[in-house]
Enzyme design. Structure first.
Site, PDB file in Angstrom:
ATOM      1  N   ILE A  12       0.849  -1.201   0.000  1.00 11.21           N
ATOM      2  CA  ILE A  12       0.000   0.000   0.000  1.00 11.21           C
ATOM      3  C   ILE A  12       0.884   1.252   0.000  1.00 11.21           C
ATOM      4  O   ILE A  12       0.613   2.234  -0.693  1.00 11.21           O
ATOM      5  CB  ILE A  12      -0.990   0.000   1.190  1.00 11.21           C
ATOM      6  CG1 ILE A  12      -1.776  -1.325   1.227  1.00 11.21           C
ATOM      7  CG2 ILE A  12      -1.970   1.182   1.079  1.00 11.21           C
ATOM      8  CD1 ILE A  12      -2.696  -1.492   2.424  1.00 11.21           C
ATOM      9  N   ASN A  32      12.444  -0.475   6.661  1.00 12.06           N
ATOM     10  CA  ASN A  32      13.584  -1.331   7.040  1.00 12.06           C
ATOM     11  C   ASN A  32      13.761  -2.473   6.035  1.00 12.06           C
ATOM     12  O   ASN A  32      14.636  -3.321   6.214  1.00 12.06           O
ATOM     13  CB  ASN A  32      13.430  -1.877   8.471  1.00 12.06           C
ATOM     14  CG  ASN A  32      12.282  -2.856   8.600  1.00 12.06           C
ATOM     15  OD1 ASN A  32      11.604  -3.191   7.630  1.00 12.06           O
ATOM     16  ND2 ASN A  32      12.055  -3.326   9.814  1.00 12.06           N
ATOM     17  N   PHE A  72       2.602   3.169   7.504  1.00  8.70           N
ATOM     18  CA  PHE A  72       2.161   1.841   7.065  1.00  8.70           C
ATOM     19  C   PHE A  72       2.973   0.701   7.679  1.00  8.70           C
ATOM     20  O   PHE A  72       2.615  -0.458   7.489  1.00  8.70           O
ATOM     21  CB  PHE A  72       2.323   1.696   5.540  1.00  8.70           C
ATOM     22  CG  PHE A  72       1.487   2.617   4.712  1.00  8.70           C
ATOM     23  CD1 PHE A  72       0.158   2.331   4.455  1.00  8.70           C
ATOM     24  CD2 PHE A  72       2.024   3.776   4.162  1.00  8.70           C
ATOM     25  CE1 PHE A  72      -0.616   3.172   3.670  1.00  8.70           C
ATOM     26  CE2 PHE A  72       1.260   4.627   3.386  1.00  8.70           C
ATOM     27  CZ  PHE A  72      -0.067   4.322   3.133  1.00  8.70           C
ATOM     28  N   TYR A 140      -2.890  -9.230  16.031  1.00  6.48           N
ATOM     29  CA  TYR A 140      -2.738  -8.206  14.985  1.00  6.48           C
ATOM     30  C   TYR A 140      -3.780  -7.104  15.180  1.00  6.48           C
ATOM     31  O   TYR A 140      -3.438  -5.911  15.268  1.00  6.48           O
ATOM     32  CB  TYR A 140      -2.870  -8.850  13.596  1.00  6.48           C
ATOM     33  CG  TYR A 140      -2.984  -7.828  12.493  1.00  6.48           C
ATOM     34  CD1 TYR A 140      -1.959  -6.909  12.268  1.00  6.48           C
ATOM     35  CD2 TYR A 140      -4.126  -7.762  11.697  1.00  6.48           C
ATOM     36  CE1 TYR A 140      -2.083  -5.947  11.271  1.00  6.48           C
ATOM     37  CE2 TYR A 140      -4.242  -6.810  10.697  1.00  6.48           C
ATOM     38  CZ  TYR A 140      -3.218  -5.904  10.489  1.00  6.48           C
ATOM     39  OH  TYR A 140      -3.338  -4.953   9.517  1.00  6.48           O
ATOM     40  N   LYS A 144      -3.298  -3.005  16.565  1.00  2.00           N
ATOM     41  CA  LYS A 144      -3.748  -1.810  15.838  1.00  2.00           C
ATOM     42  C   LYS A 144      -4.703  -0.991  16.709  1.00  2.00           C
ATOM     43  O   LYS A 144      -4.672   0.248  16.703  1.00  2.00           O
ATOM     44  CB  LYS A 144      -4.429  -2.221  14.534  1.00  2.00           C
ATOM     45  CG  LYS A 144      -3.480  -2.823  13.508  1.00  2.00           C
ATOM     46  CD  LYS A 144      -2.607  -1.728  12.887  1.00  2.00           C
ATOM     47  CE  LYS A 144      -1.706  -2.242  11.797  1.00  2.00           C
ATOM     48  NZ  LYS A 144      -0.982  -1.187  11.097  1.00  2.00           N
ATOM     49  N   PHE A 168     -10.559  -2.314   4.858  1.00  2.52           N
ATOM     50  CA  PHE A 168     -11.120  -3.649   4.760  1.00  2.52           C
ATOM     51  C   PHE A 168     -10.146  -4.449   3.877  1.00  2.52           C
ATOM     52  O   PHE A 168      -8.979  -4.524   4.232  1.00  2.52           O
ATOM     53  CB  PHE A 168     -12.592  -3.567   4.343  1.00  2.52           C
ATOM     54  CG  PHE A 168     -13.429  -3.201   5.574  1.00  2.52           C
ATOM     55  CD1 PHE A 168     -13.190  -2.018   6.272  1.00  2.52           C
ATOM     56  CD2 PHE A 168     -14.361  -4.074   6.092  1.00  2.52           C
ATOM     57  CE1 PHE A 168     -13.878  -1.720   7.460  1.00  2.52           C
ATOM     58  CE2 PHE A 168     -15.057  -3.779   7.273  1.00  2.52           C
ATOM     59  CZ  PHE A 168     -14.806  -2.609   7.945  1.00  2.52           C
ATOM     60  N   ASP A 284     -11.025 -16.356  10.737  1.00  3.07           N
ATOM     61  CA  ASP A 284     -11.704 -15.645   9.646  1.00  3.07           C
ATOM     62  C   ASP A 284     -13.166 -15.366  10.005  1.00  3.07           C
ATOM     63  O   ASP A 284     -13.958 -16.303  10.120  1.00  3.07           O
ATOM     64  CB  ASP A 284     -11.705 -16.498   8.358  1.00  3.07           C
ATOM     65  CG  ASP A 284     -10.397 -16.420   7.590  1.00  3.07           C
ATOM     66  OD1 ASP A 284      -9.614 -15.490   7.836  1.00  3.07           O
ATOM     67  OD2 ASP A 284     -10.183 -17.286   6.725  1.00  3.07           O
TER      68      ASP A 284
END
Ligand code: UFG
Length: 324
Positions: A12, A32, A72, A140, A144, A168, A284
């Site tokens: 992204i 990095n 990001f 994860y 965030k 999304f 999921d």
């Protein structure tokens, strides 16, 4: 504006850098190169530094005067985060704290932060707006959400202006076909489907056939990577008049099942795409679709790629140019 793009060598981030330059802004990339690609960064823009090495970070801020930062850098695989939570909290939370402190020292007070639909966990509704409770179900998403909380506290304490964008399913590639999604290993659906169309990869697997959806496979909201890039620039501009911390969900508002993505890919590639239906992938959620009404209303965001076929088409151009 002169913008520091942290993670600008990644999927992204590299599209963001291109978009900033096209819009007449200056960009510097901090990366990095642990997962990013130097070849995706335009000549002369790369500063190799690491958020976990504050001195390397401060050196970058000492060399430039930035109007804002787009961040990001992150580890971003759900399954890996369950197996290696320390690494996720260290990279995503500690790394961001180091960045925020370096920004503070340098007097830079605007940040756009990459957040994720993973902050919502298993949602209660199929169309998710910003008011939906955030209850992440993996490290994860939790990492965030922790940063979103830090940003909310940093507004009143330090005058930091921030926008967290909860993507999304980022998808597609720049239509020019020379930058795109390239992860090792690749876990995302569209790249894996297109690799199967090219006869590459180890055989496509569809995870789960018993979800409560129209064909039993998971529904996701795919949003083009260039549309994500435009939202980031709008977010930077929004902070010109808005103090404090803000969050926005970014998607197209339309969900597609895994089998629908495969069918659309067959149509676009005109290749056979074989797959095997296997057990669900742990973690999921069945359905994730964004309401981006707030981003449209307050940021003036208008996604250009609203058709799943068009999104896959841009990814296909990129994948055809890649040798695995
Ligand atoms: N899928 C397959 N086969 C594959 C890859 C994926 O069937 O080879 C399925 C997944 O099970 C899921 C859907 O395709 O149902 C989409 O999977 P992706 O891995 O492409 O994307 P996710 O929805 O899992 O992940 C995205 C972001 C993450 C974020 C997550 C939030 O990439 O960063 O949404 O749930 F954490």
């Amino acid at each position: 504006m002169k913008i520091l793009v942290c993670g600008g060598a990644g999927y992204i981030g590299s599209h963001m850098v291109r978009y900033l330059l096209e819009q007449g802004h200056e960009a510097v990339v901090l990366d990095n190169l642990s997962t990013g690609h130097a070849a995706s960064v335009p000549e002369g823009l790369l500063e190799t530094a690491d958020l976990l090495v504050p001195s390397s970070l401060e050196a970058v801020f000492a060399r430039h005067r930035f109007d804002g930062v787009i961040h990001f850098c992150a580890r971003s695989l759900v399954g890996e985060s369950v197996a290696q939570p320390y690494s996720y909290y260290e990279n995503n939370v500690v790394g961001t704290l180091n960045l925020l402190q370096a920004m503070q020292k340098a007097g830079v007070s605007r940040l756009v932060f990459s957040s994720t639909a993973a902050v919502f966990g298993n949602p209660d509704t199929s169309l998710i707006d910003e008011e939906h409770p955030a209850r992440p179900i993996n490290p994860y998403g939790a990492s965030k959400l922790m940063v979103e909380r830090v940003l909310a506290d940093a507004g009143p304490a330090y005058g930091l202006r921030s926008v967290a964008l909860r993507y999304f399913n980022a998808a597609g590639a720049d239509p020019q076909g020379d930058i795109g999604e390239s992860h090792q290993p690749e876990t995302h659906l569209i790249p894996n489907v297109l690799r199967a169309a090219l006869g590459q990869g180890g055989g496509l697997k569809v995870f789960g056939s018993d979800y409560p959806t129209r064909d039993g496979t998971c529904v996701r909201d795919y949003v083009h990577v260039n549309d994500l890039a435009s939202a980031h620039l709008l977010a930077l501009q929004y902070m010109g008049s808005q103090e404090g911390a803000h969050t926005f969900n970014l998607g197209n508002g339309q969900g597609f099942t895994v089998l629908e993505v495969i069918e659309a890919s067959r149509r676009i590639t005109r290749h056979a795409i074989d797959f095997e239906q296997v057990a669900r992938r742990p973690g999921d959620p069945a359905i994730l679709v964004a309401s981006s009404e707030k981003a449209r209303r307050l940021l003036g965001w208008r996604p250009q790629f609203t058709d799943i076929g068009e999104i896959i088409e841009t990814a296909w151009r990129w994948h055809q140019s890649q040798a695995y």
